[in-house]
Structure formats: C-alpha cells, structure tokens
Motif scaffolding. Structure first.
Motif, mmCIF file in Angstrom:
data_model
loop_
_atom_site.group_PDB
_atom_site.id
_atom_site.type_symbol
_atom_site.label_atom_id
_atom_site.label_comp_id
_atom_site.label_asym_id
_atom_site.label_seq_id
_atom_site.Cartn_x
_atom_site.Cartn_y
_atom_site.Cartn_z
ATOM 1 N N LEU A 41 -39.555 57.623 3.551
ATOM 2 C CA LEU A 41 -39.130 56.883 4.748
ATOM 3 C C LEU A 41 -39.968 57.275 5.968
ATOM 4 O O LEU A 41 -40.309 56.424 6.791
ATOM 5 N N GLU A 46 -39.860 54.543 9.103
ATOM 6 C CA GLU A 46 -38.527 53.942 9.119
ATOM 7 C C GLU A 46 -37.531 54.971 9.650
ATOM 8 O O GLU A 46 -36.773 55.579 8.897
ATOM 9 N N TRP A 49 -33.620 54.725 8.964
ATOM 10 C CA TRP A 49 -33.322 55.051 7.566
ATOM 11 C C TRP A 49 -33.530 56.533 7.304
ATOM 12 O O TRP A 49 -32.767 57.151 6.563
ATOM 13 N N HIS A 108 -31.413 50.427 1.116
ATOM 14 C CA HIS A 108 -32.764 50.269 1.632
ATOM 15 C C HIS A 108 -33.502 49.166 0.882
ATOM 16 O O HIS A 108 -34.192 48.341 1.489
ATOM 17 N N SER A 113 -36.704 46.651 2.148
ATOM 18 C CA SER A 113 -37.858 46.919 1.275
ATOM 19 C C SER A 113 -38.875 45.795 1.222
ATOM 20 O O SER A 113 -40.038 46.023 0.924
#
Length: 182
Positions: A41, A46, A49, A108, A113
């Motif tokens: 991540l 990200e 996340w 995710h 994705s």
C-alpha cells in the motif's frame, strides 16, 4: 460437537493440513502478512488504506482481548492438540486476525484495485475461503468451539465495516504520504 468429529483423525491428512493452516495464522505470521500488505500500500501511495492496515487490526485484536476477558470461556475439552493455548476460547484470535487481514485485502480489491469484475470476484472469493479455512482449522484442531469462530467472523465484519466507514469519511480529506522509494 464439530471438534470431536475430527478427534479420531489426529494423524490424518485433513488434521495435519488444518494444523498448518492454523499455525500459518499465528500472531507472528499475521504480523508479517500485514507488513507485506503495508509495504504494498505504501509503494502505491495509498495512505488511507495504509492507515487502515496499520490501525484496524490492532483495534480488532484489542477488542478481541477485551471480549475474551469479559466472557472467560474455557477452551474445548483437551485432546491431543499442540494448537490449544492457555488463553480463553471466545472469541477466536486467529479467526479475527484472518478476517481483518483478508477482509482488508478483499475490500481493497473491490474498492481500489482497478481490477476487472472477474478478477475482483476471484480475489474476494479467495479471501473469503482463506477466512473460512482459518476458522475451520481452529475448530478441527480443538482450539475452539464453532460458536467461537463464527462470532469472530462477525466481530471481524463489524470492525471491517467501521474501518471502511472511516476510509470513506476521509476520502475527501487530504492525507499526504511520503514518496515511495525509486
């Protein structure tokens, strides 16, 4: 009881596979899996996340510990099993950890994705099967009652839902992330 059904097969292939499944989801391994998820991540920038992957499992495990202290449910009657620990049975720590880990991965995959619908469906199915395998393994090795693992899956779903709400609420808030290495 489900765990008694498998007691006769202590040396069988199913029992051995369930012992390995359970062992590969001990705390040390789950921490490694979470670290790998965090690196993934982080490299993808990200931040929300990444924060969820860092904080949510800790919160879920803390809630699990509190519930164990509140209920103080003893483990199933012992039979030859190296997987039975000295902590309380309800709820299952292995199962909540798997539900959080694979649940985060599934969310995710579904939400961030960019995978196609078939790939998303396959990945989410694999995540659900992984949680089910860990839960089933804990019953088979005699460490938990079926109700322990079912409650843990529900606990994980609730905690995961709270995590997803947190991510959604912060969707429009700026969250800088240090740049990834070259």
């Amino acid at each position: 009881m489900v765990h008694r059904h498998f007691a006769f097969a202590g040396d069988g292939v199913l029992y051995q596979a369930m012992c390995w499944t359970s062992h590969l989801h001990d705390t040390g391994f789950v921490v490694i899996y979470l670290m790998l998820l965090c690196v993934f991540l982080w490299r993808r920038h990200e931040g929300r996340w990444l924060a969820a992957a860092l904080v949510s499992p800790l919160g879920a495990m803390a809630m699990n510990w509190v519930l164990k202290q509140v209920f103080e449910r003893p483990r199933p009657p012992r039979w030859p099993s190296a997987a039975v620990s000295s902590t309380f049975s309800f709820p299952s720590g292995h199962t909540i950890a798997a539900a959080m880990l694979y649940g985060l991965v599934a969310c995710h995959v579904l939400l961030a994705s960019g995978m196609g619908p078939r790939a998303r469906a396959g990945a989410v199915t694999l995540c659900a099967l992984a949680v089910a395998a860990v839960a089933f393994s804990r019953v088979v090795v005699g460490a938990h009652y079926l109700s322990d693992v079912l409650a843990s899956v529900c606990e994980g779903m609730v905690w995961l839902a709270l995590t997803m709400l947190w991510i959604r609420r912060r969707q429009h808030a700026p969250m800088p992330l240090a740049s990834a290495p070259p």
